[in-house]
Scaffold this active site. Structure first.
Site, short mmCIF file in Angstrom:
data_model
loop_
_atom_site.label_atom_id
_atom_site.label_comp_id
_atom_site.label_asym_id
_atom_site.label_seq_id
_atom_site.Cartn_x
_atom_site.Cartn_y
_atom_site.Cartn_z
N CYS A 1 -7.38 -15.66 -8.44
CA CYS A 1 -7.70 -17.07 -8.55
C CYS A 1 -7.97 -17.34 -10.06
O CYS A 1 -7.94 -18.12 -10.46
CB CYS A 1 -8.88 -17.34 -7.71
SG CYS A 1 -10.47 -16.32 -7.80
N HIS B 1 -14.54 -17.06 -6.10
CA HIS B 1 -13.35 -17.85 -6.35
C HIS B 1 -13.42 -18.60 -7.56
O HIS B 1 -14.60 -18.97 -7.94
CB HIS B 1 -13.11 -18.69 -4.98
CG HIS B 1 -11.69 -19.44 -5.03
ND1 HIS B 1 -10.60 -18.63 -5.22
CD2 HIS B 1 -11.59 -20.71 -5.05
CE1 HIS B 1 -9.75 -19.30 -5.11
NE2 HIS B 1 -10.14 -20.81 -5.06
N ASP C 1 -7.19 -26.69 -6.95
CA ASP C 1 -7.27 -25.31 -6.66
C ASP C 1 -5.83 -24.78 -6.84
O ASP C 1 -5.03 -25.04 -5.71
CB ASP C 1 -7.82 -25.10 -5.30
CG ASP C 1 -8.13 -23.48 -5.11
OD1 ASP C 1 -7.52 -22.79 -6.13
OD2 ASP C 1 -8.72 -23.27 -4.28
#
Length: 428
Positions: free
Chosen positions: A178, A222, A238
């Site tokens: 991520c 994250h 995202d």
């Protein structure tokens, strides 16, 4: 999906991200709530830092150990002192909001800055996309489309990157987790002239069915992005969702395999063989959480009074330790007994189906999550990796399994299990 907001990163040197050292006054942000705030309680393990975590977006700074916490201008929560022991606080968040919408923030240039001479390929790529998509929303969609349709993959073991790390990631390795996707996305946004920043924290969590508490672990860490658009303010984007939606919709274990015993055993998050172990872990975690909440509920004076009410000397630590060990042992035995009694028997028909899927996976024919037995049968019938007899046995197996599990006139499961086992042996 639950996003737990932590640290906001905006200072980029071409290789790494960091928070800005110089910050504005904490009164500079503007929040418009589009939904009512929700209240909840957080138990935070010690970290040695002042960062607190709350659902995105926190709207009130909680008290921590009787002292008020504070907001940074980026809506980060900070404890008045480092969190050096287990801490509990009441938080309040709005899941729908507008942050810094309307007037252009005075420090918007900070969220557009990029170091000169770095990542020339990314800058050229951004200019090309921006020329084709003049509206910011369409430019953002174009970048997400690029992530979604090019051969990017999610991995916790990415290859090393070169000097121009974002160029190398976007156009060469195309493999990362991520932080890679959020960092590269923000660089592209800034090169397009769209203010953007990286937000780090946690994603999701696992609800413990035994005590109803949600556990958020380090494996849930994250990173995502925020972009600023006129009249809309800061919006969450995202980019990892474009590459590995299962990482966002479920958890990290759905995106990457878990390794046990030094890598000798590898399994995915949906492996049925671990179901019982997960129940044991949930039970043990519930016991630990109950103890933690009990301790946090009682001051030292209350604890001493409780011990005295049991007929023990609060200063006699030997008796207290023995009492604690005895209580924990009784609770553990009770939970283990309940789990053993509640453990479900494995359906032999379902177990044989799982075994067939594993056997086909060795031939490179892994069943997709969305495939039922009939869809899987159609794909196997077109596969070249199986011999004629193997393919015929697999097709007949799936047809029988479909009839047993979902047919209107269900055959005898015991007889079907015997037949399925024979067909499975023919798929070797």
């Amino acid at each position: 999906v639950l996003y737990w907001r932590g640290i906001v990163l905006g200072d980029y040197d071409g290789r790494t991200w960091a928070p800005f050292r110089l910050r504005r006054s904490s009164e500079a942000f503007n929040i418009k709530l589009l939904s009512g705030p929700i209240g909840y309680q957080v138990t935070l393990e010690p970290s040695g830092h002042r960062w607190l975590f709350a659902l995105d977006l926190p709207v009130a700074a909680p008290d921590v150990d009787g002292k008020p916490s504070s907001f940074t201008p980026e809506l980060e929560l900070r404890s008045p002192q480092p969190v050096n022991s287990r801490t509990r606080y009441d938080a309040s968040s709005a899941l729908s909001y507008r942050l810094d919408a309307g007037d252009t923030p005075s420090d918007l240039g900070n969220w557009l800055s990029l170091p000169s001479g770095t990542n020339p390929g990314t800058n050229e790529f951004a200019r090309h996309l921006r020329a084709r998509h003049t509206e910011p929303e369409k430019a953002i969609d174009a970048v997400l489309h690029y992530f979604r349709n090019e051969p990017f993959r999610y991995t916790l073991e990415p290859p090393l990157l070169g000097v121009h790390s974002v160029d190398d990631f976007l156009f060469n390795t195309r493999a990362g987790f991520c932080e890679h996707y959020s960092g590269a996305f923000v660089v592209i946004m800034r090169a397009m002239g769209i203010p953007a920043r990286v937000v780090t924290g946690y994603l999701g969590g696992e609800l413990n069915a035994i005590d109803g508490f949600m556990e958020v672990r380090q494996s849930d860490a994250h990173a995502w992005a925020e972009v600023w658009l006129p009249q809309q303010g800061w919006l969450r984007v995202d980019p990892t969702a474009a590459v590995a939606p299962e990482r966002i919709e479920r958890n990290l274990y759905s995106a990457v395999p878990r390794r046990y015993l030094g890598g000798l055993v590898t399994t995915t998050g949906d492996n049925a063989t671990l179901a019982w172990l997960l129940k044991v872990r949930s039970g043990w975690n519930a016991v630990g959480n109950a103890w933690n909440q009990w301790v946090l509920n009682y001051s030292s004076d209350k604890q001493k009074n409780l011990v005295r009410s049991l007929g023990l000397d609060a200063s006699n630590w030997r008796d207290l330790i023995l009492l604690l060990v005895a209580c924990m042992a009784l609770i553990t035995v009770a939970i283990a007994y309940g789990l053993v009694r509640a453990r479900e028997k494995v359906d032999p028909v379902v177990a044989l189906y799982a075994k067939l899927c594993r056997r086909m996976e060795k031939h490179g024919l892994m069943r997709n999550r969305f495939e039922g037995p009939l869809s899987y049968r159609e794909r196997l019938s077109r596969a070249n990796a199986l011999s004629g007899s193997q393919k015929e046995a697999a097709i007949r197996f799936l047809e029988l399994y479909q009839a047993v599990q979902y047919g209107v006139s269900e055959p005898s499961r015991a007889a079907a299990a015997v037949r399925l086992k024979k067909l499975l042996s023919e798929c070797r």
